[in-house]
Design an enzyme around this catalytic site. Structure first.
Site, mmCIF file in Angstrom:
data_model
loop_
_atom_site.group_PDB
_atom_site.id
_atom_site.type_symbol
_atom_site.label_atom_id
_atom_site.label_comp_id
_atom_site.label_asym_id
_atom_site.label_seq_id
_atom_site.Cartn_x
_atom_site.Cartn_y
_atom_site.Cartn_z
ATOM 1 N N GLY A 1 -20.985 2.535 -20.793
ATOM 2 C CA GLY A 1 -22.228 3.498 -20.311
ATOM 3 C C GLY A 1 -23.407 2.835 -20.372
ATOM 4 N N GLY A 2 -24.380 3.482 -20.734
ATOM 5 C CA GLY A 2 -25.742 2.791 -20.854
ATOM 6 C C GLY A 2 -26.778 3.981 -20.421
ATOM 7 N N SER B 1 -18.927 7.019 -19.221
ATOM 8 C CA SER B 1 -20.322 7.444 -18.755
ATOM 9 C C SER B 1 -20.818 6.931 -17.719
ATOM 10 C CB SER B 1 -20.822 6.935 -20.358
ATOM 11 O OG SER B 1 -22.124 7.881 -20.478
ATOM 12 N N ALA C 1 -15.513 10.864 -19.325
ATOM 13 C CA ALA C 1 -16.291 10.937 -20.533
ATOM 14 C C ALA C 1 -17.792 10.580 -20.246
ATOM 15 C CB ALA C 1 -16.010 10.000 -21.636
ATOM 16 N N PRO D 1 -23.743 13.398 -20.665
ATOM 17 C CA PRO D 1 -25.027 12.770 -21.354
ATOM 18 C C PRO D 1 -25.262 13.145 -22.700
ATOM 19 C CG PRO D 1 -25.512 14.812 -19.885
ATOM 20 C CD PRO D 1 -24.197 14.702 -19.820
ATOM 21 N N LYS E 1 -29.985 21.514 -20.408
ATOM 22 C CA LYS E 1 -30.638 20.745 -19.341
ATOM 23 C C LYS E 1 -30.064 19.634 -19.091
ATOM 24 C CE LYS E 1 -35.215 20.407 -19.606
ATOM 25 N NZ LYS E 1 -36.571 20.359 -19.798
#
Length: 482
Positions: free
Chosen positions: A78-79, A111, A133, A136, A170
């Site tokens: 992810g990142g 991610s 997965a 956020p 959000k």
């Protein structure tokens, strides 16, 4: 002049030779453009500013050389959200088709990698890999309201947890709409994409193929090229058929600029560089002329500012850090029974926590351990060390001009304005505003050049000269003393 001319000529010839060598060794763009070639990129590790810069520059290079295909070989946990979106923008706007390939076996596209896989023109995975997965994440502020992780099992109509905070809803809704749009753009499974965001669902490569999340499985890059050859993809609204028979693969590695950015754009490294820069400048201000702290501090601070330009920085957090350092320093100057010190540490910690306002989709944040270590060291440096420096500064001078002021001595002769006095075992020229008698005690009030400005201490004093018996000096009456 002849020697300078020869040096200049040698330098010019060396520069021309180097330019010719570089030109001869760079890729022949025209030759590449008229051959079938594939640009291969490697995207390993967490996705950040360095990754987005590397992918963007490589995609521009592939477009310039008219590559037939771009292979993005990926293995990522992810990142950063901002870096991920920059990569996706470049992929969607690329005139060259992009095939994202999750490999080798054991790799993952978790991610942010899931979003990139969905955005690519071709999505492929090696056996033994996984994706998903894609929920956020946002690190909450300690003590903030309604930011506890959701514990209820119930779901709302939108699929969010019943007790989810406003920020969680959000972020989740935005990410869900984003990945669903990418799925519709490429004709992939949009329902599972939303499930990966809202429920952090994951799939193996075989399951992803069965659910139409990816296009096919490939054992290696050669197998990928064979399966991509002849496929039709939508590039900028036009259908393009890929003809890759006999294609030549051209690997594009990250250059020194990408490696440097990857090193300093890590939030932890940028945070440490910023604090080292501040400490260096503060030490230089306390001890002007030491040079080394100021030089090192300025370099570290400029590198941190460069990293902040690549990262999403909350400047309210930066202001809190500076306020915290100022309050901790004020505690040393004006002790307040710990109120300023505690307030400074609190401002420093909270500023450090909210400094990197990244909106992340993976494990990229300033480590709490790093924040704690620097908070403690900053408190020690600003309170304890500053007090020690002030204590040393308030001690009376023992050398130099400052040491003479306030010292007492003895007049070596009678004089009305100009004469000589004995101070600290040395004879000095003296200037007095009132008559001074031989042997009288005087006190130094100022120093002008090599002349001491003195005042009398005891007008009735007639102690003998410090040089003892046998010292002879003419007084103002011209008499000799033995």
């Amino acid at each position: 002049m002849k020697i300078q001319y020869r040096f200049f000529l040698a330098f010019l010839l060396s520069a021309i030779a180097w330019a010719a060598y570089a030109k001869a060794n760079e890729p022949d763009a025209e030759r590449i453009a008229h051959s079938i070639h594939v640009v291969q990129l490697e995207l390993d590790g967490a996705i950040g500013p360095a990754s987005s810069d590397y992918v963007a520059r490589s995609l521009d290079y592939a477009a310039e050389t008219k590559a037939s295909l771009i292979i993005l070989r990926m293995d990522t946990p992810g990142g950063l959200d901002t870096a991920m979106r920059e990569i996706i923008k470049k992929i969607i706007a690329s005139p060259v088709p992009v095939a994202t390939y999750v490999a080798p076996g054991g790799a993952r596209a978790a991610s942010a990698g899931t979003y990139i896989l969905y955005a690519s023109h071709v999505a492929a995975m090696a056996p033994g890999t996984n994706l998903g997965a894609a929920t956020p994440l946002k690190m909450p502020m300690p003590g903030s309201l309604n930011e506890e992780p959701s514990k209820a099992k119930g779901k709302t109509e939108n699929g969010n947890p019943e007790n989810a905070s406003v920020m969680e809803r959000k972020l989740t809704n935005d990410a869900s709409a984003y990945i669903r749009g990418l799925a519709n753009l490429r004709g992939r499974n949009a329902e599972w994409a939303e499930k990966a965001v809202r429920e952090s669902a994951s799939l193996s490569a075989e399951e992803a193929l069965a659910l139409h999340v990816i296009d096919f499985l490939a054992g290696d890059v050669d197998d990928l090229l064979k399966k991509v050859d002849g496929r039709s993809v939508n590039v900028l609204g036009q259908t393009v058929k890929l003809n890759l028979a006999g294609a030549r693969i051209e690997p594009v590695e990250p250059d020194w600029r990408n490696r440097l950015l990857a090193a300093i754009a890590n939030p932890n490294v940028a945070y440490v560089l910023m604090l080292l820069g501040i400490y260096g400048l503060v030490l230089e201000f306390y001890h002007p002329g030491t040079v080394a702290p100021g030089t090192i501090g300025a370099i570290c601070l400029l590198l941190a500012l460069y990293a902040f330009q690549a990262l999403s920085v909350n400047y309210a957090g930066l202001a809190l850090i500076l306020l915290g350092l100022g309050l901790m320093t004020a505690e040393a100057f004006a002790p307040s029974f710990g109120i300023l010190g505690i307030g400074g540490i609190t401002a420093f910690v909270f500023g450090s926590i909210i400094l990197m306002d990244t909106g992340i989709t993976g494990p990229e944040e300033v480590s709490p351990a790093v924040i704690a270590a620097f908070a403690i060291s900053s408190a020690v440096l600003c309170i304890v060390v500053t007090r020690l420096l002030l204590r040393v500064r308030n001690k009376p001078a023992v050398t130099g001009r400052e040491q003479l002021i306030g010292s007492e001595g003895t007049a070596m002769e009678d004089f009305a304005v100009e004469g000589r006095v004995w101070v600290h075992s040395e004879a000095w020229a003296a200037h007095a505003e009132q008559p001074v008698h031989h042997g009288q005690k005087v006190k130094v009030t100022a120093v002008k050049g090599l002349t001491l400005i003195v005042n009398t201490v005891d007008l009735s004093s007639t102690k003998p000269s410090p040089e003892g018996e046998g010292w002879v000096r003419g007084n103002s009456n011209g008499k000799k003393l033995i």
